[in-house]
Design a protein around this motif. Sequence first.
Motif, PDB file in Angstrom:
ATOM      1  N   SER A  97     -63.202 -21.779  43.179  1.00  0.00           N
ATOM      2  CA  SER A  97     -63.509 -22.947  42.347  1.00  0.00           C
ATOM      3  C   SER A  97     -62.586 -22.999  41.136  1.00  0.00           C
ATOM      4  O   SER A  97     -62.157 -24.081  40.711  1.00  0.00           O
ATOM      5  CB  SER A  97     -64.975 -22.914  41.911  1.00  0.00           C
ATOM      6  N   MET A 101     -60.078 -26.198  40.524  1.00  0.00           N
ATOM      7  CA  MET A 101     -60.151 -26.961  39.278  1.00  0.00           C
ATOM      8  C   MET A 101     -58.849 -26.857  38.487  1.00  0.00           C
ATOM      9  O   MET A 101     -58.444 -27.818  37.825  1.00  0.00           O
ATOM     10  CB  MET A 101     -61.331 -26.479  38.440  1.00  0.00           C
ATOM     11  N   PHE A 310     -64.122 -20.760  34.000  1.00  0.00           N
ATOM     12  CA  PHE A 310     -63.775 -22.072  33.458  1.00  0.00           C
ATOM     13  C   PHE A 310     -63.656 -22.064  31.937  1.00  0.00           C
ATOM     14  O   PHE A 310     -63.679 -23.115  31.309  1.00  0.00           O
ATOM     15  CB  PHE A 310     -64.833 -23.094  33.880  1.00  0.00           C
ATOM     16  N   THR A 322     -68.733 -27.324  32.435  1.00  0.00           N
ATOM     17  CA  THR A 322     -69.009 -27.049  33.842  1.00  0.00           C
ATOM     18  C   THR A 322     -70.401 -26.457  33.990  1.00  0.00           C
ATOM     19  O   THR A 322     -70.961 -25.880  33.054  1.00  0.00           O
ATOM     20  CB  THR A 322     -67.988 -26.060  34.429  1.00  0.00           C
ATOM     21  N   ARG A 323     -70.946 -26.609  35.198  1.00  0.00           N
ATOM     22  CA  ARG A 323     -72.248 -26.033  35.505  1.00  0.00           C
ATOM     23  C   ARG A 323     -72.322 -25.737  36.994  1.00  0.00           C
ATOM     24  O   ARG A 323     -71.858 -26.524  37.821  1.00  0.00           O
ATOM     25  CB  ARG A 323     -73.376 -26.985  35.102  1.00  0.00           C
ATOM     26  N   SER A 341     -68.633 -19.672  29.083  1.00  0.00           N
ATOM     27  CA  SER A 341     -67.935 -20.955  29.079  1.00  0.00           C
ATOM     28  C   SER A 341     -68.112 -21.611  27.719  1.00  0.00           C
ATOM     29  O   SER A 341     -69.234 -21.692  27.197  1.00  0.00           O
ATOM     30  CB  SER A 341     -68.502 -21.873  30.179  1.00  0.00           C
TER      31      SER A 341
END
Length: 404
Positions: A97, A101, A310, A322-323, A341
């Motif tokens: 991920s 991203m 992230f 982000t989550r 984060s």
Amino acid sequence: MVNVLEAQEAFHYRFDRDGAMQWVDPDARFELESLDWSTLEVAERDRRLDALVEQQASTPFDLENGPVLRVHLIMLEPDLFVFMIYCHHLVFDGYSSQIVMRKIADVYRALHEGTDCESAATTPYSVYVYRALHAGAEPQLTQSLEYWRHVLGDNLPAPLDIPTDRPRGRIRSYRGATAHRVLDPGLSSALRATAKALKTSMHGLLLGSFAALLSRLSGEEDMVLGIPVAGQARNNLDVVGYCVELLPIRSQPAAGKPFSTFVHEIQRHLLDALDHQGVSLSTIVRALGVPRDASRLPLIEVIFNYSSYFSDLQLPGCEVSTRENPRRAVYFDMFFNIIESDGRLVIDWDYNRDLFDPETIARWTDHFGELLSGIVSADGQAIGDLPLVAAGSEASASTMWGRT
């Protein structure tokens, strides 16, 4: 965004019904579903977003025909968007991920600045698999296996007996849920200062804290927890795919042991485990002759994961947060994620709904927060003396220990 996704080999994979074979579908295409909810009342758009997240979390993937990921871009306001990816874990992991991203951010930055963008493609997953199958000289693997035999082989602890809300079934179940909690920014900052003062990493400090919590909840002082590590990093490859390697970390949080002593033990175990991560968990389990039980996983049933994937994600002219998406199916009894984060620490605690109630996990999350507060406020405390409830609060036995 679609170009970045289509450039990843792993998202073109298909699997036969029994999972024995996988192949690349070169004609696979992906659709970005765009939704405009900017004219809706805030309450209605929030309701729709919650419903969409729940629907995506509960909808299985067609692994034979694809696609193996679903992508939505939702406009909530003219300058507020939600970009949501749901992907099957067979072709995606947390480190992936970060890669995806970052690639999307590179494309966005190039468009924003009017410059050329590097290729959105990454190293094919098939290259990672080939290298993993041919990695490491035999003497090195033998040495690493001997390390795991030494650490785990003598008097291997019994399976972690965390108090459950219902008896464990004869066969494992996979019905899951996720509890989400954001820790107070002041506590997050104090934890970083504590890690520095103890000359340990945030990973080691938080893993030690979680092990201490589990010991206080279960009464056990010898346990094995799992930590996931990114195979991409070990092989120095920029790969999108499932490359997770699980390492068993033996932890002995005795009640009378000073937490500072324990966290140094954990840090040493972490570093040693990373030096010997070339041996797969299945190989370790077979070498140790771990007994099998249809109701439990062998050796590791609780996972701890710390990440800051992230923390440096930036898009020009945008504020980004982000989550993690919630889970409705889980493989382990508990998977405790703590994510750094934007200077915050965020907990996403995945758990088996057939074993634990949401109220129990919420209560244990409260206990974890109090335990962390105790760690940063008092030096030299024994693990058994760390607080689980706020000062002045009354706690019944059921609050402290759950139900079995």
